[in-house]
Structure formats: C-alpha cells, structure tokens
Design a protein around this motif. Structure first.
Motif, PDB file in Angstrom:
ATOM      1  N   HIS A 178       0.722  -1.338  -0.071  1.00 32.73           N
ATOM      2  CA  HIS A 178       0.086  -0.068  -0.189  1.00 32.73           C
ATOM      3  C   HIS A 178       0.725   1.246   0.216  1.00 32.73           C
ATOM      4  N   GLU A 212      -5.096  -3.142  -0.319  1.00 27.51           N
ATOM      5  CA  GLU A 212      -6.190  -4.019  -0.995  1.00 27.51           C
ATOM      6  C   GLU A 212      -5.502  -5.478  -1.106  1.00 27.51           C
ATOM      7  N   LYS A 213      -6.261  -6.353  -0.988  1.00 26.64           N
ATOM      8  CA  LYS A 213      -5.840  -7.991  -0.776  1.00 26.64           C
ATOM      9  C   LYS A 213      -5.043  -8.126  -1.939  1.00 26.64           C
TER      10      LYS A 213
END
Length: 298
Positions: A178, A212-213
């Motif tokens: 991220h 985010e995954k």
C-alpha cells in the motif's frame, strides 16, 4: 529499450496510474506517446496501454490536471523518496522479476537498496513461538555476515523477522502492499515509524493507495526479487507465504525452509516445500555457508 524520461512527468503519470515498466515502455516505443502525453489522442493511449478508450480518456484528463504539480517537493515534505527505474539506487535485480516497478517509493535509509547481500525471511501471519525460536537462531548469523533481512511487515513471521533483526543490530527492509498514507496492519504502526527512521520501508504504490488484498501477492515478487535467497519459517498448506516462495523459485532463488513438527498445522506447508526439494535449514550459518559456496562457484 527504455528511453530517458522526464521525472516530473513520470511521477505525475505514476500517481494517477501506477503502471509497471512494460507498460511504460509501450508509451515510449515504437512511438513516443509519453513525451506529449497531454496532447496524445486517447485512442493512442488506449492502444499503447491496452486499456479501454474510456479509461484512457480519464487518465489523459487527470494527467493534464496534475502534470505540473510539484511531486518531488511534496514527497520530500513527507520524507518520501521516489526512485524511478533509471535511478542509481533502483535495485538492478528487480529488472529480472515479473512486471518490474516503474517507481519505488521509500522511507528511511534508501542506501540499503544498494546492498547486494539480502535475504528474505517470511512465514505465517499466525506464526507460533516456533517461528520466534527459529528467528533467534537464523537471524543473528545473517546479520553478523552483513546480510540485510527483507520481509513484508505483516503480522506474525514478518514482524518477528524485522524486530529480531533490529534487536541484534542489523538492517532490515519492509516491502509494503500500500502507499505511505496507510500502515497495515495497524498494530505495526510503531515498528513502521521506527523502520522509516532507522531502516527502510519500500512500496511500489503512490501514497494515497489503500491496502487491497490483491496488492500483497503483487508485493511478494519484490520481496523475493530483492533477495538472494528466501527463508520460510512456518506456513500452512494454503498460505500467502507460498506465493512468495513461487516467485522466488521462478526467479531462480534458493529457498531455505525450517522443518516443523509433522502434526503442526503451521508446518504442513513448509514440510511440503521440503518434500518438493527446498533446502532444509536449522541455523543461520548454514544459509551463509550455502550462499557463499554458490557465490564462489559463480
């Protein structure tokens, strides 16, 4: 071939559309769309980047709005140092991975990126005290022989790897999934702040991008790409750790695995890796000796 590019324009484009190096190359060759990006017809952008015309129009409009924004100065105020692919501190080994990042954003001692002796240590987010014991045995010899420890700042094994390295006086790099406006997981806020001052945080994402995954499997290729070898402590059969292992194997890196109890859920993945040919390791000196042996052969 990648031609020279203007840093301001590159940071502006990367901010709105953090494209990998292969896509940047499409904007530069065979036709140089990037140098006149704000005037380029959207269909040219769409064709070059292989995106929809609507998306190309959005990118073009956003680029025109921020093209002159002073990104370098803004990043400097936040202690963020952008490292484009052509910068001397950009790690050359990342050119060999799938989809090399066009820009790395770093906080801390960015000179750590130039150290060749780097080993990644990863494992389960649900790591047990067995991983802590393994770290205490594996990390000190690596630090003693000048290796920087690379991991992902995730809870569990990653956190243990960073903290153990710092405790024994070594250098460590955390690769994030991220941008720097966020820290994930939140419980590692203090550790991240400490590393941003004395160690190194690295991400391929502009500061505003949330965790985010799907970012984390992507960042794994950078963790393994930076490193000469990968060490896995604990991992279940279905584990994100095994994604990083796959990246390392694809990159031709040595994979060292700590054997675990046959009845432990968090050792089923690691024991499976051993059955598939990974190198068993019970001591950091074994890693140092193996890497030195392969280095002498080369």
């Amino acid at each position: 071939m990648i031609f020279s590019v203007d840093k301001q324009r590159l940071l502006a484009l990367h901010y709105i559309y953090p494209l990998p190096l292969q896509k940047l190359q499409r904007l530069l060759s065979p036709v140089d769309v990037f140098s006149n990006f704000e005037e380029a017809p959207p269909y040219e952008i769409a064709n070059a980047l292989q995106i929809t015309l609507q998306r190309a129009m959005q990118i073009s409009q956003s680029f025109r709005q921020i093209a002159t924004f002073p990104f370098e100065e803004a990043y400097e105020r936040s202690n963020i140092f952008p490292i484009p692919f052509y910068h001397p501190f950009y790690p050359g080994q990342l050119f060999d991975i799938s989809s090399p990042p066009t820009v790395l954003y770093v906080k801390g001692r960015y000179s750590l990126l130039t150290i060749e002796k780097q080993v990644a240590i990863i494992g389960s987010r649900k790591a047990t005290t067995y991983t802590k014991t393994a770290m205490d045995i594996i990390v000190p010899p690596l630090v003693k022989h000048g290796y920087t420890v690379v991991s992902g700042l995730a809870r569990g094994a990653d956190t243990m790897a960073h903290e153990t390295t710092i405790r024994v006086g070594g250098h460590t790099i955390a690769v994030l999934g991220h941008g720097f406006n966020y820290i994930y997981p939140k419980e590692n806020q203090v550790l991240a702040e400490k590393m941003a001052e004395h160690q190194l945080l690295v991400t391929e994402y502009p500061p505003y991008m949330k965790p985010e995954k799907w970012h984390f499997p992507m960042r794994n290729r950078i963790i393994s790409g930076l490193s000469q070898a990968l060490v896995v402590t604990e991992a279940a059969l279905r584990s994100g750790t095994l994604i990083t292992t796959e990246c390392a194997l694809e990159q031709g890196k040595d994979v060292f695995v700590v054997p675990g109890p046959i009845d432990a859920e968090q050792s089923k993945g690691t024991n499976k890796l051993l059955l598939e040919g990974a190198i068993p390791v019970c001591d950091g000196h074994e890693i140092v000796q193996t890497l030195a042996l392969f280095s002498n052969k080369n």
